[in-house]
Design a protein around this motif. Structure first.
Motif, PDB file in Angstrom:
ATOM      1  N   GLY A  44       4.299  12.528-113.341  1.00  0.00           N
ATOM      2  CA  GLY A  44       4.062  13.898-112.895  1.00  0.00           C
ATOM      3  C   GLY A  44       3.817  13.977-111.406  1.00  0.00           C
ATOM      4  N   LEU A  45       3.135  12.985-110.851  1.00  0.00           N
ATOM      5  CA  LEU A  45       2.860  12.933-109.417  1.00  0.00           C
ATOM      6  C   LEU A  45       4.156  12.835-108.618  1.00  0.00           C
ATOM      7  N   VAL A  46       5.053  11.943-109.035  1.00  0.00           N
ATOM      8  CA  VAL A  46       6.343  11.781-108.362  1.00  0.00           C
ATOM      9  C   VAL A  46       7.150  13.077-108.432  1.00  0.00           C
ATOM     10  N   THR A  47       7.140  13.722-109.609  1.00  0.00           N
ATOM     11  CA  THR A  47       7.858  14.989-109.761  1.00  0.00           C
ATOM     12  C   THR A  47       7.285  16.061-108.838  1.00  0.00           C
ATOM     13  N   SER A  48       5.972  16.136-108.778  1.00  0.00           N
ATOM     14  CA  SER A  48       5.302  17.126-107.928  1.00  0.00           C
ATOM     15  C   SER A  48       5.657  16.920-106.455  1.00  0.00           C
ATOM     16  N   ILE A  49       5.596  15.681-105.995  1.00  0.00           N
ATOM     17  CA  ILE A  49       5.920  15.378-104.594  1.00  0.00           C
ATOM     18  C   ILE A  49       7.389  15.675-104.312  1.00  0.00           C
ATOM     19  N   THR A  50       8.244  15.275-105.243  1.00  0.00           N
ATOM     20  CA  THR A  50       9.682  15.511-105.068  1.00  0.00           C
ATOM     21  C   THR A  50       9.981  16.991-104.905  1.00  0.00           C
ATOM     22  N   GLN A  51       9.289  17.829-105.685  1.00  0.00           N
ATOM     23  CA  GLN A  51       9.524  19.266-105.592  1.00  0.00           C
ATOM     24  C   GLN A  51       9.040  19.829-104.264  1.00  0.00           C
ATOM     25  N   LEU A  52       7.913  19.366-103.771  1.00  0.00           N
ATOM     26  CA  LEU A  52       7.410  19.816-102.475  1.00  0.00           C
ATOM     27  C   LEU A  52       8.344  19.387-101.354  1.00  0.00           C
ATOM     28  N   VAL A  53       8.877  18.181-101.451  1.00  0.00           N
ATOM     29  CA  VAL A  53       9.832  17.695-100.448  1.00  0.00           C
ATOM     30  C   VAL A  53      11.108  18.533-100.489  1.00  0.00           C
ATOM     31  N   THR A  54      11.482  18.981-101.689  1.00  0.00           N
ATOM     32  CA  THR A  54      12.655  19.858-101.812  1.00  0.00           C
ATOM     33  C   THR A  54      12.466  21.132-101.003  1.00  0.00           C
ATOM     34  N   TYR A  55      11.265  21.664-101.005  1.00  0.00           N
ATOM     35  CA  TYR A  55      10.982  22.857-100.201  1.00  0.00           C
ATOM     36  C   TYR A  55      11.093  22.544 -98.710  1.00  0.00           C
ATOM     37  N   ILE A  56      10.632  21.370 -98.317  1.00  0.00           N
ATOM     38  CA  ILE A  56      10.743  20.971 -96.910  1.00  0.00           C
ATOM     39  C   ILE A  56      12.213  20.872 -96.511  1.00  0.00           C
ATOM     40  N   ASN A  57      13.037  20.375 -97.416  1.00  0.00           N
ATOM     41  CA  ASN A  57      14.470  20.226 -97.119  1.00  0.00           C
ATOM     42  C   ASN A  57      15.174  21.557 -96.902  1.00  0.00           C
ATOM     43  N   LEU A  58      14.458  22.647 -97.162  1.00  0.00           N
ATOM     44  CA  LEU A  58      15.040  23.966 -96.926  1.00  0.00           C
ATOM     45  C   LEU A  58      15.245  24.272 -95.448  1.00  0.00           C
ATOM     46  N   VAL A  59      14.812  23.376 -94.572  1.00  0.00           N
ATOM     47  CA  VAL A  59      15.075  23.603 -93.141  1.00  0.00           C
ATOM     48  C   VAL A  59      16.580  23.633 -92.870  1.00  0.00           C
ATOM     49  N   GLU A  60      17.370  23.060 -93.773  1.00  0.00           N
ATOM     50  CA  GLU A  60      18.828  23.119 -93.598  1.00  0.00           C
ATOM     51  C   GLU A  60      19.453  24.206 -94.476  1.00  0.00           C
ATOM     52  N   ALA A  61      18.595  25.041 -95.062  1.00  0.00           N
ATOM     53  CA  ALA A  61      19.081  26.042 -96.011  1.00  0.00           C
ATOM     54  C   ALA A  61      20.189  26.898 -95.424  1.00  0.00           C
ATOM     55  N   GLY A  62      21.237  27.057 -96.197  1.00  0.00           N
ATOM     56  CA  GLY A  62      22.362  27.882 -95.791  1.00  0.00           C
ATOM     57  C   GLY A  62      23.422  27.154 -94.996  1.00  0.00           C
ATOM     58  N   LEU A  63      23.078  26.008 -94.426  1.00  0.00           N
ATOM     59  CA  LEU A  63      24.019  25.303 -93.558  1.00  0.00           C
ATOM     60  C   LEU A  63      25.211  24.765 -94.341  1.00  0.00           C
ATOM     61  N   SER A  64      24.955  24.176 -95.491  1.00  0.00           N
ATOM     62  CA  SER A  64      26.042  23.614 -96.294  1.00  0.00           C
ATOM     63  C   SER A  64      27.008  24.705 -96.750  1.00  0.00           C
ATOM     64  N   GLY A  65      26.465  25.793 -97.320  1.00  0.00           N
ATOM     65  CA  GLY A  65      27.325  26.880 -97.802  1.00  0.00           C
ATOM     66  C   GLY A  65      28.092  27.552 -96.681  1.00  0.00           C
ATOM     67  N   ALA A  66      27.424  27.787 -95.538  1.00  0.00           N
ATOM     68  CA  ALA A  66      28.080  28.447 -94.417  1.00  0.00           C
ATOM     69  C   ALA A  66      29.187  27.574 -93.824  1.00  0.00           C
ATOM     70  N   THR A  67      28.936  26.266 -93.735  1.00  0.00           N
ATOM     71  CA  THR A  67      29.943  25.355 -93.194  1.00  0.00           C
ATOM     72  C   THR A  67      31.156  25.280 -94.108  1.00  0.00           C
ATOM     73  N   THR A  68      30.905  25.161 -95.405  1.00  0.00           N
ATOM     74  CA  THR A  68      32.007  25.103 -96.369  1.00  0.00           C
ATOM     75  C   THR A  68      32.854  26.366 -96.285  1.00  0.00           C
ATOM     76  N   TYR A  69      32.197  27.517 -96.244  1.00  0.00           N
ATOM     77  CA  TYR A  69      32.926  28.789 -96.158  1.00  0.00           C
ATOM     78  C   TYR A  69      33.728  28.862 -94.860  1.00  0.00           C
ATOM     79  N   ALA A  70      33.118  28.429 -93.746  1.00  0.00           N
ATOM     80  CA  ALA A  70      33.790  28.496 -92.445  1.00  0.00           C
ATOM     81  C   ALA A  70      35.004  27.581 -92.368  1.00  0.00           C
ATOM     82  N   LEU A  71      35.046  26.551 -93.214  1.00  0.00           N
ATOM     83  CA  LEU A  71      36.154  25.592 -93.172  1.00  0.00           C
ATOM     84  C   LEU A  71      37.344  25.993 -94.044  1.00  0.00           C
ATOM     85  N   TYR A  72      37.167  26.947 -94.959  1.00  0.00           N
ATOM     86  CA  TYR A  72      38.251  27.304 -95.869  1.00  0.00           C
ATOM     87  C   TYR A  72      39.526  27.709 -95.113  1.00  0.00           C
ATOM     88  N   LYS A  73      39.401  28.649 -94.190  1.00  0.00           N
ATOM     89  CA  LYS A  73      40.589  29.160 -93.508  1.00  0.00           C
ATOM     90  C   LYS A  73      41.233  28.131 -92.588  1.00  0.00           C
TER      91      LYS A  73
END
Length: 505
Positions: A44-73
């Motif tokens: 449970g401790l590992v799961t809890s930490i992993t989830q909090l780290v997932t929130y930290i990883n949101l600093v790149e939020a939107g970058l993957s989707g925006a880049t993929t969309y920008a590359l289609y054309k």
């Protein structure tokens, strides 16, 4: 779908199928090893930490989707200069994201042990565990993310799948070997970081050889990623929705063993969702290309067939899940007595939540492919608020059950909203087609599950469970076909014809 798109779909879907089988197997083996080697609290401790780290990883939020969309054309046009500008911009932003992630992880490493108490780990050990779990995301951003988005946009996710398969096998081997070898969980997580470098190397070598004309250090075209901040809302709310349950259990119920209970049940339905997402990931870039080319008739026909097929798969998958989840949990947690895992109502609610979550998949895939992040911002916020506020209110009086009810309501709202949004704004088709498909899916699930309310399936080991599962899949598959031919004959015939054409190719 053109022949080229069909070929890519088959390659992507096939590789994703293998990836999900490997991931599912790893997802079953590793938590069991963690439970046996370290106990429910550490799991449970590992799961809890992993989830909090997932929130930290949101600093790149939107970058993957925006880049993929920008590359289609530019990829469709073969414009290497434009592709280089977008990839260079994504490289710049990902490096910045990696640095920010590590800084925030270090802050969390200090703060987390001050709030969470453990009977088995010291504050120093918990802090180090946070660092090693958090470093995984930082490494991904700095080493492989720019290659991943390029390959995804170019409909070559089979290369990403290959890297992920190798990573998963190596990571699982490290975890299992060190857990059963008696190593501490901190040392195990530190050594497991080495698997990420192997995955990065595979993607880097392929991209450097097959995209020789691209300049990864070209002048960054940051304007091409202007949808990043619109995509931010989608990604942030998506992570909040997926991670809120374990976080609410940690912060409100403050019981790491209950986090472990949630994780074990969630492992089943999330694994099932990942398998279902094979079909979405295999075609999302193709739909992005069709939308970019404004091929409306092709879009309507292909999306209608995809939606029909996906809902039929939902019917079979979750009928089986409702019937077989508790027999599986019983076998999986055999011998683990530090907390009660025999919770049939929780198992049923997980399966229901999985159904409504999957209902969002076709529409969600399409509005992302269309880049309509801003247009769905309000709806995305409402979805997240239902999950977080509802879960927080219901957590104390109802525990995990209340949190799951909030998740079900959140997913149901979003599924209904997308059923109306996509036909109106993207496909220009009738909304009644989607509603009819959903109702037929729910009818199929009801008919498939009904006989099993009258007797209980008992399986003493995985082989017995597998035999029962195959039987339930066969029965629900037969029900699905019968309902399809009786009530949706035209759709069923159209999809079967497409499958036959694919098989002939």
């Amino acid at each position: 779908m053109s022949k080229n798109r069909t070929t890519k779909f088959l390659m992507n879907s096939g590789s994703l199928a293998i990836q999900q089988i490997v991931t599912l197997a790893a997802g079953l083996i590793m938590p069991r090893a963690m439970l046996l080697a370290y106990g429910s609290e550490v799991n449970g401790l590992v799961t809890s930490i992993t989830q909090l780290v997932t929130y930290i990883n949101l600093v790149e939020a939107g970058l993957s989707g925006a880049t993929t969309y920008a590359l289609y054309k530019p990829l469709a046009d073969g414009d290497n200069a434009a592709i280089s500008g977008v990839v260079s911009a994504s490289r710049k932003f990902y490096l910045q994201a990696s640095a920010i992630v590590m800084a925030l992880v270090c802050v969390l490493a200090v703060a987390y042990p001050m709030y969470i108490q453990s009977e088995t780990m010291s504050a120093l050990e918990m802090g180090l565990l946070v660092v090693f779990i958090g470093a995984n995301g930082a490494l991904e951003f700095s080493t492989l993310a720019k290659y991943r988005v390029l390959l995804t946009a170019d409909q070559k996710t089979y290369i990403v799948s290959l890297g992920t398969i190798v990573y998963t096998i190596l990571n699982t081997a490290i975890v299992i070997g060190m857990a059963y070898g008696g190593a501490s969980v901190v040392v195990m997580k530190a050594v497991a970081l080495s698997a990420m470098w192997v995955r990065s190397l595979i993607l880097m070598v392929y991209c450097r050889r097959h995209y020789k004309d691209l300049d990864y250090k070209a002048k960054p075209n940051t304007k091409a990623l202007n949808k990043r901040w619109d995509a931010l809302f989608l990604q942030v709310l998506g992570v909040i929705h997926r991670g809120a349950p374990s976080l609410l259990i940690t912060l409100i119920l403050k019981d790491l063993k209950l986090v472990s209970v949630y994780t074990v049940f969630n492992m089943v339905t999330s694994g099932l969702n990942n398998v279902m997402n094979i079909f979405k990931t295999g075609v999302s870039a193709s739909f992005g290309e069709v939308i970019a080319r404004r091929e409306v008739k092709t879009l309507q026909r292909a999306y209608g067939e995809f939606e029909f097929m996906f809902y039929k798969l939902i019917a079979v998958a979750y009928s089986t899940c409702i019937v077989m989840i508790m027999p599986f949990i019983s076998i999986y947690t055999k011998g683990i007595t530090d907390v009660n895992y025999n919770l049939p109502l929780v198992g049923f609610l997980f399966a229901v939540d999985g159904i409504f979550y999957s209902l969002k998949t076709p529409g969600g895939m399409l509005f992302i492919a269309a880049g309509m992040y801003r247009e769905t911002r309000v709806q995305t916020i409402i979805e997240g608020l239902i999950m977080v506020v509802g879960g927080a209110v219901l957590a104390k009086p109802m525990g995990i059950t209340g949190i799951l009810l909030a998740s079900i309501l959140s997913n149901l709202y979003r599924a209904i909203e997308l059923a109306f949004f996509v036909p109106k704004n993207i496909t220009k088709a009738s909304v009644y087609g989607t509603i009819r498909k959903v109702l037929m899916m729910l009818l199929t699930v009801g008919i498939s599950v009904a006989p099993f309310w009258f007797f209980e399936i008992s399986a003493g080991n995985y082989l017995e469970w597998a035999v029962w599962a195959v039987g339930v899949v066969a029965y629900s598959g037969l029900v699905t076909l019968v309902v399809g031919f009786v009530f949706e004959k035209d759709d069923m015939t159209s999809v079967l014809r497409r499958i036959m054409r694919i098989v002939k190719r």
